[in-house]
Structures are given as structure tokens and as C-alpha cells.
Design a protein around this motif. Structure first.
Motif, short mmCIF file in Angstrom:
data_model
loop_
_atom_site.label_atom_id
_atom_site.label_comp_id
_atom_site.label_asym_id
_atom_site.label_seq_id
_atom_site.Cartn_x
_atom_site.Cartn_y
_atom_site.Cartn_z
N SER A 30 0.83 -1.21 0.00
CA SER A 30 0.00 0.00 0.00
C SER A 30 0.86 1.25 0.00
O SER A 30 0.52 2.25 -0.64
N MET A 31 2.00 1.20 0.70
CA MET A 31 2.89 2.35 0.73
C MET A 31 3.50 2.61 -0.65
O MET A 31 3.62 3.75 -1.08
N HIS A 34 0.82 4.20 -2.88
CA HIS A 34 0.63 5.62 -2.53
C HIS A 34 1.79 6.46 -3.03
O HIS A 34 1.59 7.54 -3.60
N ALA A 35 3.00 5.97 -2.82
CA ALA A 35 4.18 6.72 -3.24
C ALA A 35 4.24 6.86 -4.75
O ALA A 35 4.65 7.90 -5.28
N HIS A 37 1.65 7.02 -6.70
CA HIS A 37 0.63 8.03 -7.02
C HIS A 37 1.18 9.44 -6.76
O HIS A 37 0.87 10.37 -7.51
N GLN A 38 1.99 9.58 -5.70
CA GLN A 38 2.56 10.87 -5.35
C GLN A 38 3.80 11.21 -6.18
O GLN A 38 4.31 12.33 -6.12
N VAL A 80 6.40 13.02 3.75
CA VAL A 80 5.73 11.97 3.00
C VAL A 80 6.69 10.81 2.81
O VAL A 80 7.89 11.01 2.63
N ARG A 154 -1.89 4.49 8.87
CA ARG A 154 -2.53 3.89 7.69
C ARG A 154 -3.11 4.99 6.80
O ARG A 154 -2.97 4.96 5.57
N ASP A 155 -3.75 5.99 7.41
CA ASP A 155 -4.33 7.10 6.64
C ASP A 155 -3.26 7.91 5.92
O ASP A 155 -3.51 8.45 4.83
N ARG A 156 -2.07 8.00 6.52
CA ARG A 156 -0.96 8.75 5.91
C ARG A 156 -0.17 7.91 4.93
O ARG A 156 0.80 8.39 4.35
N ALA A 157 -0.54 6.63 4.79
CA ALA A 157 0.21 5.68 3.97
C ALA A 157 1.64 5.52 4.49
O ALA A 157 2.59 5.36 3.73
N GLN A 158 1.78 5.54 5.82
CA GLN A 158 3.08 5.31 6.45
C GLN A 158 3.04 4.10 7.38
O GLN A 158 3.89 3.97 8.26
#
Length: 202
Positions: A30-31, A34-35, A37-38, A80, A154-158
Motif C-alpha cells: 500500500s505504501m 501511494h508513493a 501516485h505521489q 511523506v 494507515r491514513d498517511r500511507a506510512q
């Protein structure tokens, strides 16, 4: 420590003191998503299968020595999660982490601790490795405040789930804001952490 570097494949190197953890891709899916995507993922696999995920605190610069050799500097927010994908197994990356610090090759114990000079790496299970210098707490997951910390991470993708489906027994909180779940008892992780201090003192 800022001048000490780690080789994570194909001539790519990174300041050793930037490393928070070296993980298996399964633990950080998941991390990674997210990364990506960023736009803060550096793929250093040269087209090979990603075997290790290196989590960085606030990357300054690393040298890309692959097909297009050039310095790479992240411009993303340092709060991030920043990710490097490597084609090398986490244990091998960790060994190179140690070897880059010292002219003599030590004999790392990847079931417990890797220590040379000020750099200490702790195995938290299933080949996942955390930099002891980045750990600020090792706690049980049972209390409500810790559950909130896990949820916020989890919400911060960390959030990193390094349990491989086992019961979470320890929650490792790092100074980068990453929260890592381990199937190893907190006392076991703490003992490995304390062993690193004793080794450093010796």
C-alpha cells in the motif's frame, strides 16, 4: 554518518543515515502504491523484479549509477513516505549497508542484529530490517492510543505491515512517522535494540 553510503544495486548509492527500513515488497504494497501516485518512488531495479523496498526519511540526494548515471534529488515533502525499489534482497542490501561503513567485512547476524560503528540494523522478522537509530518506541498493539497511532499511519500511507499475516505483537514507531507492525514480541525487538547499544559500547 552523512558521508557513509549504501549501495543498493547497479551503482546506485544512498546516504546511510537516510535509511529508515529495508523491507520486502509484500510488507509495503500500500505504501508503494501511494508513493507511486505521489510520484516519490525511485525505481532502481533496471527493469528487474523489485525485491527490496528502502524507506527514506528525508532524502537529500543519491547517485544513480545505472543506465542514466546522474544525481537524483527528491523535491517532495520530507514528511511523506519516500521509497526506493531495489532488485536486491533486503538482507543483501543490509549487508551492503554494513560493508559500506567499514574496511573489514563483518559477519552480520541477520536473525538479530547488524552493527558497525554508529549504524545499527534490527531484523524484525521475515527479512524486514529497521534502522535502530530511527526507532523512538517499541510498544504493544493492545492499547487504544496505539491503535489510533496505527490508524493514523494507515491514513498517511506510512503503515508497514511486516507480520506476513501473523498476529501483530509489536508496533515500532520511527522518527520519520512510519509505523511498522511486527509479529515478534516487543521484548524480543527491544532486546535486539539493547544488544546493539552494548555492542557499540564494547
Amino acid at each position: 554518518m552523512g558521508f557513509q553510503r549504501i549501495d543498493f544495486g547497479f551503482g546506485n548509492t544512498l546516504p546511510a543515515d537516510e535509511v529508515v527500513a529495508v523491507l520486502s515488497p509484500e510488507s509495503a504494497q500500500s505504501m508503494i502504491a501511494h508513493a507511486q501516485h505521489q510520484g516519490i518512488v525511485k525505481d532502481a531495479t533496471e527493469g528487474r523484479l523489485a525485491r527490496a523496498v528502502i524507506i527514506i526519511h528525508s532524502i537529500r540526494q543519491f547517485w544513480s549509477g545505472g543506465r542514466h548515471a546522474q544525481p537524483f534529488t527528491s523535491t517532495a515533502d520530507s514528511q511523506v513516505a519516500q521509497i526506493i525499489l531495489s532488485a536486491i534482497q533486503p538482507e543483501t542490501v543490509a549487508q551492503r549497508f554494513v560493508f559500506s561503513q567499514h574496511s573489514h567485512s563483518p559477519s552480520p547476524n541477520l536473525h538479530g542484529l547488524l552493527t558497525v560503528m554508529d549504524i545499527k540494523l534490527i531484523n524484525i522478522g521475515f527479512g524486514n530490517i529497521v534502522s535502530a537509530n530511527r526507532v523512538i518506541a517499541i510498544v504493544s498493539p493492545e492499547s487504544a492510543p496505539i491503535k489510533r497511532i496505527i490508524s493514523d499511519a494507515r491514513d498517511r500511507a506510512q503503515l508497514v505491515d511486516a507480520t506476513y499475516g501473523r498476529r501483530t505483537r509489536a508496533v515500532i514507531i520511527t522518527d520519520s512517522g512510519h509505523v511498522i507492525l511486527s509479529a515478534i514480541q516487543p521484548e524480543t525487538v527491544a532486546n535486539r535494540f539493547m544488544s546493539s547499544r552494548e555492542t557499540a559500547e564494547e
